[in-house]
Design a protein around this motif. Structure first.
Motif, short mmCIF file in Angstrom:
data_model
loop_
_atom_site.label_atom_id
_atom_site.label_comp_id
_atom_site.label_asym_id
_atom_site.label_seq_id
_atom_site.Cartn_x
_atom_site.Cartn_y
_atom_site.Cartn_z
N GLN A 22 -10.74 -3.63 4.82
CA GLN A 22 -10.43 -2.79 3.80
C GLN A 22 -9.05 -3.01 3.13
OE1 GLN A 22 -11.13 0.43 6.79
NE2 GLN A 22 -12.60 1.23 5.54
N LEU A 23 -7.91 -3.37 4.01
CA LEU A 23 -6.70 -3.62 3.26
C LEU A 23 -6.95 -4.89 2.48
CD1 LEU A 23 -4.69 -3.41 6.71
CD2 LEU A 23 -4.72 -1.74 4.52
N LYS A 24 -7.60 -6.03 2.85
CA LYS A 24 -8.04 -7.16 1.80
C LYS A 24 -8.48 -6.62 0.71
CE LYS A 24 -8.39 -10.51 5.43
NZ LYS A 24 -9.09 -11.70 5.96
N LYS A 25 -9.46 -5.84 0.68
CA LYS A 25 -10.29 -5.24 -0.61
C LYS A 25 -9.30 -4.39 -1.29
CE LYS A 25 -14.08 -3.15 -2.47
NZ LYS A 25 -13.46 -3.10 -3.66
N ILE A 26 -8.34 -3.65 -1.00
CA ILE A 26 -7.41 -2.94 -1.64
C ILE A 26 -6.41 -4.08 -2.61
CG2 ILE A 26 -5.32 -1.34 -1.66
CD1 ILE A 26 -6.66 0.01 0.94
N LEU A 27 -6.14 -4.94 -1.67
CA LEU A 27 -5.04 -6.12 -2.31
C LEU A 27 -6.01 -6.59 -3.43
CD1 LEU A 27 -3.54 -7.56 0.96
CD2 LEU A 27 -2.44 -6.10 -0.98
N ALA A 28 -7.28 -7.25 -3.12
CA ALA A 28 -8.19 -7.80 -4.22
C ALA A 28 -8.44 -6.86 -5.37
CB ALA A 28 -9.67 -8.12 -3.46
N ASP A 29 -8.66 -5.58 -5.18
CA ASP A 29 -8.46 -4.54 -6.41
C ASP A 29 -7.51 -4.59 -7.24
OD1 ASP A 29 -11.18 -3.97 -5.31
OD2 ASP A 29 -10.63 -2.17 -4.69
N ILE B 156 -1.46 -12.90 8.54
CA ILE B 156 -2.60 -13.23 9.75
C ILE B 156 -2.27 -11.74 10.56
CG2 ILE B 156 -2.77 -14.14 11.97
CD1 ILE B 156 -1.20 -16.60 10.73
N GLU B 157 -1.45 -11.07 10.39
CA GLU B 157 -1.55 -9.78 11.53
C GLU B 157 -1.55 -8.74 10.59
OE1 GLU B 157 -1.19 -9.83 14.83
OE2 GLU B 157 -0.92 -11.76 14.72
N LYS B 158 -2.34 -7.53 11.22
CA LYS B 158 -2.58 -6.30 10.43
C LYS B 158 -1.39 -5.79 9.84
CE LYS B 158 -5.01 -1.96 10.83
NZ LYS B 158 -6.03 -1.11 11.75
N ASP B 159 -0.42 -5.84 10.50
CA ASP B 159 0.78 -5.10 9.89
C ASP B 159 1.35 -6.02 8.65
OD1 ASP B 159 1.39 -3.26 11.93
OD2 ASP B 159 2.47 -4.59 13.20
N GLU B 160 0.96 -7.43 8.42
CA GLU B 160 1.30 -7.99 7.38
C GLU B 160 0.49 -7.45 6.07
OE1 GLU B 160 2.76 -12.21 9.09
OE2 GLU B 160 0.69 -11.80 9.11
N PHE B 161 -0.65 -7.37 6.50
CA PHE B 161 -1.51 -6.64 5.45
C PHE B 161 -0.91 -5.39 4.90
CE2 PHE B 161 -4.29 -10.18 7.07
CZ PHE B 161 -4.91 -10.58 5.68
N ASP C 228 -1.58 6.25 7.65
CA ASP C 228 -3.10 6.30 7.15
C ASP C 228 -3.59 4.74 6.99
OD1 ASP C 228 -3.09 8.90 6.72
OD2 ASP C 228 -2.04 8.86 5.06
N LEU C 229 -2.55 3.77 6.67
CA LEU C 229 -3.12 2.40 6.50
C LEU C 229 -3.29 1.76 7.74
CD1 LEU C 229 -0.58 1.18 3.91
CD2 LEU C 229 -2.97 1.61 3.28
N THR C 230 -2.69 2.19 8.86
CA THR C 230 -2.95 1.57 10.15
C THR C 230 -4.42 1.90 10.49
OG1 THR C 230 -2.09 3.47 11.48
CG2 THR C 230 -0.50 1.60 10.96
N LYS C 231 -4.86 3.19 10.18
CA LYS C 231 -6.36 3.50 10.51
C LYS C 231 -7.41 2.53 9.72
CE LYS C 231 -4.96 8.05 11.28
NZ LYS C 231 -5.18 9.72 10.71
N LEU C 232 -6.95 1.72 8.72
CA LEU C 232 -7.92 1.08 7.82
C LEU C 232 -8.20 -0.34 8.70
CD1 LEU C 232 -6.84 1.46 4.37
CD2 LEU C 232 -8.52 2.65 5.52
N ARG C 233 -9.45 -0.96 8.50
CA ARG C 233 -9.61 -2.33 9.03
C ARG C 233 -8.97 -3.27 8.17
NH1 ARG C 233 -14.90 -2.70 12.13
NH2 ARG C 233 -15.25 -0.45 12.58
#
Length: 166
Positions: free
Chosen positions: A130-137, A146-151, A122-127
């Motif tokens: 959006q992943l940065k927003k989840i982390l910020a929240d 740098i890479e999406k997999d790291e986020f 499910d997380l791989t479907k996010l941009r």
């Protein structure tokens, strides 16, 4: 003949892609419209003044969430324009799509993602945004990511910090 088949395949593909509506399209607006509709009797749902009054009453509630208040901010001034298609029995999604043509921000209001139960697929479907927003929240930074997999990994590692406000 080959060109005809190509054109036919194109139209079939485009109609299937365009015809499939996003289930979360205008989700907050649809919720507001459905909530307003629930307050009206079947007879009153055909009368524009009653619909306008119901929208006003709904938007005046104290216990509305921030997203519902934002939709009310957009639709309260145009109650009359909303009441007309509504009085004709138009579905809430269609009403929202119609008023979204005049104010493109109406359908951009979304409910927050429920991140507690998201799996990696499910997380791989996010941009990444959006992943940065989840982390910020969650109050977490992803320094050096740098890479999406790291986020995605960082979101999974901080899952215990997910808020239960949903």
């Amino acid at each position: 003949m080959r060109g005809f088949a190509t054109v036919l395949l194109f139209f079939l593909y485009s109609s299937s892609v365009l015809g499939a509506a996003d289930p979360k399209e205008c989700e907050v607006c649809v919720k507001v419209m459905d909530d307003v509709r629930a307050t009206l009797s079947k007879e009153d749902s055909r009368k524009k003044p009653k619909i306008e009054a119901a929208i006003g009453d709904y938007c005046a509630k104290e216990n509305l969430g921030s997203r519902e208040k934002k939709i009310c901010y957009y639709i309260d001034p145009i109650k009359r324009d909303v009441a007309h298609p509504y009085s004709l029995g138009m579905k809430s999604l269609k009403v929202c799509q119609r008023i979204n043509k005049d104010n493109a921000e109406i359908c951009t209001v979304k409910f927050p993602l429920k991140t507690e139960k998201l799996e990696k697929k499910d997380l791989t479907k996010l941009r990444v945004k959006q992943l940065k927003k989840i982390l910020a929240d969650r109050g977490v930074e992803c320094k050096g990511c740098i890479e999406k997999d790291e986020f995605i990994k960082r979101v999974q590692d901080t899952e215990h910090l997910a808020s239960d406000e949903f």
